[in-house]
Motif scaffolding. Structure first.
Motif, mmCIF file in Angstrom:
data_model
loop_
_atom_site.group_PDB
_atom_site.id
_atom_site.type_symbol
_atom_site.label_atom_id
_atom_site.label_comp_id
_atom_site.label_asym_id
_atom_site.label_seq_id
_atom_site.Cartn_x
_atom_site.Cartn_y
_atom_site.Cartn_z
ATOM 1 N N ALA A 1 -6.506 73.971 114.289
ATOM 2 C CA ALA A 1 -5.414 73.934 115.265
ATOM 3 C C ALA A 1 -4.366 72.892 114.874
ATOM 4 O O ALA A 1 -3.154 73.131 115.002
ATOM 5 C CB ALA A 1 -5.972 73.633 116.653
ATOM 6 N N ARG A 2 -4.828 71.747 114.386
ATOM 7 C CA ARG A 2 -3.891 70.695 113.980
ATOM 8 C C ARG A 2 -3.051 71.140 112.782
ATOM 9 O O ARG A 2 -1.836 70.910 112.738
ATOM 10 C CB ARG A 2 -4.665 69.417 113.643
ATOM 11 C CG ARG A 2 -3.774 68.223 113.335
ATOM 12 C CD ARG A 2 -4.568 66.961 113.058
ATOM 13 N NE ARG A 2 -5.302 67.055 111.795
ATOM 14 C CZ ARG A 2 -6.615 67.172 111.697
ATOM 15 N NH1 ARG A 2 -7.351 67.230 112.783
ATOM 16 N NH2 ARG A 2 -7.211 67.244 110.517
ATOM 17 N N ARG A 3 -3.681 71.797 111.819
ATOM 18 C CA ARG A 3 -2.954 72.250 110.632
ATOM 19 C C ARG A 3 -1.977 73.374 110.966
ATOM 20 O O ARG A 3 -0.857 73.419 110.437
ATOM 21 C CB ARG A 3 -3.942 72.713 109.569
ATOM 22 C CG ARG A 3 -4.750 71.583 108.952
ATOM 23 C CD ARG A 3 -5.858 72.119 108.058
ATOM 24 N NE ARG A 3 -6.612 71.035 107.435
ATOM 25 C CZ ARG A 3 -7.748 71.217 106.760
ATOM 26 N NH1 ARG A 3 -8.256 72.440 106.622
ATOM 27 N NH2 ARG A 3 -8.383 70.189 106.229
ATOM 28 N N LEU A 4 -2.377 74.285 111.852
ATOM 29 C CA LEU A 4 -1.482 75.364 112.249
ATOM 30 C C LEU A 4 -0.235 74.823 112.937
ATOM 31 O O LEU A 4 0.882 75.288 112.685
ATOM 32 C CB LEU A 4 -2.212 76.343 113.178
ATOM 33 C CG LEU A 4 -3.199 77.319 112.528
ATOM 34 C CD1 LEU A 4 -3.972 78.081 113.584
ATOM 35 C CD2 LEU A 4 -2.459 78.294 111.609
ATOM 36 N N GLU A 5 -0.422 73.838 113.811
ATOM 37 C CA GLU A 5 0.738 73.257 114.497
ATOM 38 C C GLU A 5 1.643 72.530 113.511
ATOM 39 O O GLU A 5 2.868 72.643 113.576
ATOM 40 C CB GLU A 5 0.274 72.300 115.592
ATOM 41 C CG GLU A 5 1.426 71.651 116.354
ATOM 42 C CD GLU A 5 0.961 70.798 117.513
ATOM 43 O OE1 GLU A 5 1.805 70.097 118.110
ATOM 44 O OE2 GLU A 5 -0.250 70.821 117.834
ATOM 45 N N ARG A 6 1.061 71.803 112.578
ATOM 46 C CA ARG A 6 1.844 71.022 111.624
ATOM 47 C C ARG A 6 2.622 71.911 110.654
ATOM 48 O O ARG A 6 3.809 71.664 110.392
ATOM 49 C CB ARG A 6 0.898 70.110 110.836
ATOM 50 C CG ARG A 6 1.562 69.254 109.776
ATOM 51 C CD ARG A 6 0.514 68.575 108.908
ATOM 52 N NE ARG A 6 -0.264 69.560 108.133
ATOM 53 C CZ ARG A 6 -1.398 69.264 107.497
ATOM 54 N NH1 ARG A 6 -1.901 68.054 107.562
ATOM 55 N NH2 ARG A 6 -2.035 70.209 106.807
ATOM 56 N N ASP A 7 1.986 72.972 110.143
ATOM 57 C CA ASP A 7 2.599 73.762 109.076
ATOM 58 C C ASP A 7 3.312 75.016 109.564
ATOM 59 O O ASP A 7 4.328 75.413 108.987
ATOM 60 C CB ASP A 7 1.538 74.164 108.048
ATOM 61 C CG ASP A 7 0.951 72.967 107.319
ATOM 62 O OD1 ASP A 7 1.566 71.884 107.375
ATOM 63 O OD2 ASP A 7 -0.125 73.103 106.705
ATOM 64 N N THR A 8 2.772 75.670 110.588
ATOM 65 C CA THR A 8 3.350 76.938 111.020
ATOM 66 C C THR A 8 4.108 76.847 112.332
ATOM 67 O O THR A 8 4.802 77.794 112.704
ATOM 68 C CB THR A 8 2.250 78.010 111.171
ATOM 69 O OG1 THR A 8 1.428 77.692 112.301
ATOM 70 C CG2 THR A 8 1.386 78.071 109.921
ATOM 71 N N GLY A 9 3.945 75.733 113.061
ATOM 72 C CA GLY A 9 4.626 75.603 114.342
ATOM 73 C C GLY A 9 3.915 76.283 115.490
ATOM 74 O O GLY A 9 4.485 76.422 116.581
#
Length: 699
Positions: A57-65
């Motif tokens: 979830a953290r990576r999705l928010e950081r990279d994909t918005g």
């Protein structure tokens, strides 16, 4: 039952991911999202699945918005106690961020008022690759103008590359009598840490700095530096942030490590134009002495550790520690004032004047080469105020110091590791070997038997097990000790008045304070080293059947994943007790012997011969260990004990004391004392020799 209680209860339940549904990702291509979900396929327990979901979830928010808005899981009933993996369905609710956003506002902080505008462009063209561009513009009363911009392109879910740019113009006349301009362009690589949920960022860049508008208030110390500098900078940053909110957190930790190699350059002369001539410095001498010759460069390190805990009823307790160390590569050159640490003000040491700590020259701030800052605070709701309004009652305590030339502790510390590690390994193995049953032979009959068995089974490498951990942390450990000790010595000297020596009580307090400050780093460092030291060959530990660690990184990773930061800090309480008494006696004995020798021979500290410094350091080591060795026994047993279940023998520090006394009597508290005393002489002798020698070079 709260969510965290459910997680704790079912953490070891065997599960497998049956299906994952992502709701809300309307405009984001599936091909962009899928690589981030691959990590979920390898989860085998419920606890591992929850941890990996948080990371995804953290990576999705950081990279994909894609911002996480909710999570639903089913299938965990029937806990899988018979080893059958329970299929789990996961539904993640997300919200897509705006592709283009623009925000404006006002910032108030660190005695400065400013206007801010931020712009963000995210994934305008998600194919063939993701991209995210951010820019922040600010204008203020001290930072006259600044721009921060970065463009990041994720290569994989864990690695991204990009560019960072920064330019600013600051009015620092109030503090150093001039304006300062900076511009830096860096290429960076960002990578998620494979061990803990943190992020590494590596950068290489070019920086240009200029001194402008040198006024009549600039002192000689300030204006003696280059008016124009262009140099190469290599940087590394690691950040672990588990706080639940960046503005008003109620739980979590923040760990940030910043390292920089910079200042390697050829100074460029820029004529003084405009403004008054600086005090005490002719116009034709504006450049630094030796201008045009390459400067040696410097290494700059900072460590920030903070924790937040909700005490209930809206009351939140937080604590933080900040440390910094700066030194030139040749050990002699003076570092630039623009690279030194500035301490003081609401953003670094609340309750103090902005940049108010440290030495000054004619009113100008000179900064420092090392600092520490410790703080604790309580925040609570204000009666009658809506709890949703970000307004709280705040009580805080701060303490800090800024000094120059403390790199010598690192030199002494590294020498201490190499000289003392074999003795320490033997000591720890004797301390932690289990008590044999009546009539049974102990694993080691004594110091020489332990040495023989270690040499026969593991060779020379066996004596240096766990060396990497203290070698990496020793610079911080020993430098913290000397930094805090020197700060308190200066404080007491100013308190006593010119010509009045420090009392024995003041020397003891200075040493004890250095020991307590050092325990923040020494506790996890020694914990990891001790667990590695008690392992012999490929066998399990001598104290339990716990898993063998392949090395320090494997040890840190396994402890952190299973038990968090609290696991790494196992034995912190008894470590602080040992450090308080031990280093109080340590520095009292050393400083008292140095002072007595100086008075007897009517000489300066720098005139003391090396053999005397070594002798005084060795005697200081004896004073330390002879007073705290039983405490060290308790610490070693506690830190090599299991964390839970059958492998755990002790429930607390007091339980270690009771069981050791019952099983072994007084002798149980002095196991391994022989190698400890043998280690004390060479290790502490070279520590003080290294420190005194480095300090003479720096001074």
């Amino acid at each position: 039952m709260e969510a965290r209680d459910v997680l704790a209860f079912h953490a070891e339940d065997p599960v497998r991911l049956n299906a994952l549904f992502l709701k809300g990702a309307v405009n984001t291509p599936t091909s962009v999202i899928e690589p981030y979900l691959v990590a979920l396929d390898n989860c085998s327990t419920f606890g591992e699945l929850c941890s990996t979901l948080a990371t995804v979830a953290r990576r999705l928010e950081r990279d994909t918005g894609l911002v996480g808005k909710g999570l639903l899981m089913d299938g965990i009933a029937g806990s899988g106690s018979h080893g059958v993996k329970v299929p789990v369905n996961v539904v993640m609710q997300v919200q897509e961020s705006e592709k283009v956003s623009l925000n404006t506002g006002v910032e108030v902080g660190n005695n400065e008022l400013g206007a801010v505008a931020t712009a963000s462009l995210r994934n305008l063209f998600p194919k063939p690759t993701l991209q995210h561009t951010e820019a922040k513009f600010s204008f203020g009363s001290r930072t006259l103008a600044a721009i921060h911009a970065q463009h990041m392109i994720p290569i994989t879910p864990t690695i991204a590359v990009g560019l960072k740019a920064h330019a600013s113009q600051q009015n620092m006349k109030q503090f150093i009598g001039c304006g300062v301009g900076r511009a830096r362009l860096s290429a960076i690589i960002r990578a998620d840490s494979p061990l803990v949920p943190g992020v590494h960022e590596f950068g290489v860049g070019l920086e240009e700095r200029s001194i402008r508008e040198v006024g009549g208030t600039a002192s000689t110390s300030v204006s003696a530096f280059e008016p124009l500098e262009q140099n190469l900078r290599l940087t590394h940053t690691f950040e672990l942030d588990t706080r639940d909110d960046l503005v008003l957190p109620t739980s979590g930790v923040l760990v940030r490590i910043q390292q920089e190699l910079g200042g390697i350059s050829s100074p460029t002369f820029m004529p003084h134009t405009g403004g008054d001539q600086p005090k005490g410095l002719p116009l034709d001498k504006l450049t630094v002495k030796g201008a045009g010759t390459p400067t040696p460069g410097f290494v700059k390190n900072e460590l920030w550790i903070g924790g937040v805990k909700n005490l209930g009823a809206g009351v939140v307790f937080s604590t933080n520690l900040r440390l910094g160390l700066l030194f030139s590569l040749d050990g002699k050159s003076c570092t630039s004032i623009h690279d030194r640490f500035l301490l003081g003000g609401p953003c670094s040491l609340r309750g103090t004047k902005l940049f108010g700590l440290g030495d000054r020259d004619d009113g100008n701030v000179l900064g420092g080469d090392a600092y520490y800052a410790v703080g604790a605070s309580l925040m609570s709701p204000i009666p009658g105020v809506n709890p949703n309004v970000p307004l709280r009652a705040h009580t805080f305590f701060n303490m800090g110091g800024l000094v120059a030339n403390k790199g010598g502790g690192t030199v002494g510390g590294i020498l201490q590791v190499f000289a003392g590690q074999p003795f320490d390994t033997v000591k720890v193995r004797l301390q932690t070997q289990p008590t044999p049953a009546p009539g049974e032979r102990p694993r080691y009959t004594g110091m020489m038997d332990c040495i023989r068995q270690t040499q026969a089974n593991e060779g020379l490498r066996g004596f240096y097990k766990g060396t990497l951990t203290p070698l990496v942390g020793v610079g911080a450990c020993v430098s913290i000790q000397f930094l805090v000790v020197e700060y308190f010595k200066r404080h007491f000297s100013a308190q006593n008045g010119l010509g009045n020596p420090l009392t024995n009580a003041q020397l003891y307090i200075a040493g004890a304070a250095g020991g307590v400050a050092n325990s923040v780093v020494s506790c996890p460092v020694e914990h990891v080293r001790t667990r590695l030291q008690v392992q012999s060959g490929a066998a399990a530990s001598s104290t339990s059947s716990m898993t063998v660690y392949r090395g320090p990184l494997d040890c840190i990773s396994k402890i952190y994943r299973s038990h968090g930061l609290a696991g790494l800090y196992k034995g912190m309480g008894v470590t602080m007790i040992r450090e308080f008494q031990g280093y109080g006696a340590y520095f009292l004995a050393y400083e008292a012997l140095v002072r007595r020798s100086m008075q007897k021979n009517n000489c300066a500290r720098t005139d003391l011969p090396t053999w005397k410094i070594m002798s005084f350091g060795a005697l200081g080591g004896y004073a330390m260990w002879s007073t705290v060795y039983p405490v060290d026994i308790v610490k070693s047993k506690l830190q090599t004990d299991g964390f839970s279940g059958e492998g755990r023998r002790y429930t607390s520090t007091l339980d270690v004391v009771k069981k050791t006394w019952h099983a072994e009597g007084m002798g149980g508290f002095f196991k391994g004392f022989g190698p400890c005393i043998l280690r004390a002489a060479p290790a502490n002798a070279v520590t003080f020799v290294g420190f005194e020698f480095a300090m003479r070079l720096l001074n």
